[in-house]
Write an enzyme that holds these catalytic residues in place. Structure first.
Site, PDB file in Angstrom:
ATOM      1  N   ILE A  71       0.879  -1.168   0.000  1.00  0.00           N
ATOM      2  CA  ILE A  71       0.000   0.000   0.000  1.00  0.00           C
ATOM      3  C   ILE A  71       0.917   1.219   0.000  1.00  0.00           C
ATOM      4  O   ILE A  71       1.867   1.280   0.789  1.00  0.00           O
ATOM      5  CB  ILE A  71      -0.980   0.008   1.199  1.00  0.00           C
ATOM      6  CG1 ILE A  71      -1.946   1.195   1.109  1.00  0.00           C
ATOM      7  CG2 ILE A  71      -0.258  -0.048   2.510  1.00  0.00           C
ATOM      8  CD1 ILE A  71      -3.105   1.135   2.107  1.00  0.00           C
ATOM      9  N   VAL A  73       1.227   5.658  -0.991  1.00  0.00           N
ATOM     10  CA  VAL A  73       0.694   6.960  -1.375  1.00  0.00           C
ATOM     11  C   VAL A  73       1.875   7.789  -1.858  1.00  0.00           C
ATOM     12  O   VAL A  73       2.962   7.725  -1.279  1.00  0.00           O
ATOM     13  CB  VAL A  73      -0.017   7.649  -0.186  1.00  0.00           C
ATOM     14  CG1 VAL A  73      -0.398   9.081  -0.514  1.00  0.00           C
ATOM     15  CG2 VAL A  73      -1.246   6.842   0.233  1.00  0.00           C
ATOM     16  N   GLU A 104       2.904  -6.893   6.930  1.00  0.00           N
ATOM     17  CA  GLU A 104       4.237  -6.656   7.493  1.00  0.00           C
ATOM     18  C   GLU A 104       4.587  -5.210   7.206  1.00  0.00           C
ATOM     19  O   GLU A 104       4.207  -4.662   6.167  1.00  0.00           O
ATOM     20  CB  GLU A 104       5.271  -7.561   6.813  1.00  0.00           C
ATOM     21  CG  GLU A 104       5.042  -9.019   7.056  1.00  0.00           C
ATOM     22  CD  GLU A 104       5.839  -9.894   6.113  1.00  0.00           C
ATOM     23  OE1 GLU A 104       6.411  -9.378   5.129  1.00  0.00           O
ATOM     24  OE2 GLU A 104       5.879 -11.095   6.347  1.00  0.00           O
ATOM     25  N   ASN A 109       8.921   2.540   9.910  1.00  0.00           N
ATOM     26  CA  ASN A 109       7.847   3.247   9.209  1.00  0.00           C
ATOM     27  C   ASN A 109       6.748   3.675  10.197  1.00  0.00           C
ATOM     28  O   ASN A 109       5.652   3.116  10.228  1.00  0.00           O
ATOM     29  CB  ASN A 109       7.280   2.379   8.084  1.00  0.00           C
ATOM     30  CG  ASN A 109       6.432   3.157   7.116  1.00  0.00           C
ATOM     31  OD1 ASN A 109       5.973   4.257   7.422  1.00  0.00           O
ATOM     32  ND2 ASN A 109       6.206   2.585   5.951  1.00  0.00           N
ATOM     33  N   TYR A 116      -2.021   1.804  10.588  1.00  0.00           N
ATOM     34  CA  TYR A 116      -2.542   0.463  10.839  1.00  0.00           C
ATOM     35  C   TYR A 116      -3.177   0.362  12.224  1.00  0.00           C
ATOM     36  O   TYR A 116      -4.254  -0.222  12.380  1.00  0.00           O
ATOM     37  CB  TYR A 116      -1.439  -0.586  10.682  1.00  0.00           C
ATOM     38  CG  TYR A 116      -0.817  -0.595   9.303  1.00  0.00           C
ATOM     39  CD1 TYR A 116      -1.586  -0.421   8.152  1.00  0.00           C
ATOM     40  CD2 TYR A 116       0.546  -0.762   9.144  1.00  0.00           C
ATOM     41  CE1 TYR A 116      -1.009  -0.408   6.894  1.00  0.00           C
ATOM     42  CE2 TYR A 116       1.131  -0.761   7.889  1.00  0.00           C
ATOM     43  CZ  TYR A 116       0.348  -0.579   6.767  1.00  0.00           C
ATOM     44  OH  TYR A 116       0.922  -0.584   5.529  1.00  0.00           O
TER      45      TYR A 116
END
Length: 150
Positions: A71, A73, A104, A109, A116
């Protein structure tokens, strides 16, 4: 702002690769995207604003479980809630029989981890030295899970 989340098309891959390369120190190759587009067990979507792709996700779904594989952006658009919209879209489009979602994330990050956890994921464990890292060789992967009730 005209915003749409839709399935990724082959014609989107050039824009997606640009985002992938800008957003990741070790980006996926083109074939890692293209081989997942026409597979029934994979979910994928692009977030499009005024005709331009600003984010995407790819996931697998099999045997009552789903795994968020990627995922991203565009770096210029991070911090504007687009990742949250993509994550919500992914979760809301899971098959009814899907009970658990896994992912994962690099231990460094912090923005992704915050995203999440905001969505309800919890940390299950850690894979030491899982990811390659530019600065110091290897980096841990944190394992996250979310139970979904449909």
């Amino acid at each position: 702002m005209t915003e749409l989340i839709r399935a990724i098309q082959e014609t989107d891959l050039a824009e997606i690769i640009q985002i992938e390369q800008a957003a990741h120190s070790h980006p996926w190759a083109l074939n890692q995207f293209s081989k997942r587009l026409n597979c029934a067990r994979h979910l994928h979507a692009a977030l499009v604003i005024k005709g331009k792709i600003y984010g995407y996700y790819l996931a697998s779904q099999v045997a009552g479980e789903a795994e968020l594989l990627n995922i991203s952006v565009a770096p210029s658009q991070q911090g504007k809630g687009l990742g949250f919209k993509l994550l919500q879209h992914f979760i809301s489009n899971l098959k009814a029989e899907t009970a658990d979602v896994f992912l994962e994330v690099r231990a460094s990050n912090a923005l992704a981890i915050k995203l999440y956890e905001k969505q309800g994921f919890h940390q299950l464990g850690c894979r030491p030295d899982y990811y390659p890292c530019r600065k110091h060789g290897r980096e841990d992967a944190l394992l996250y899970a979310l139970s979904v009730q449909k």
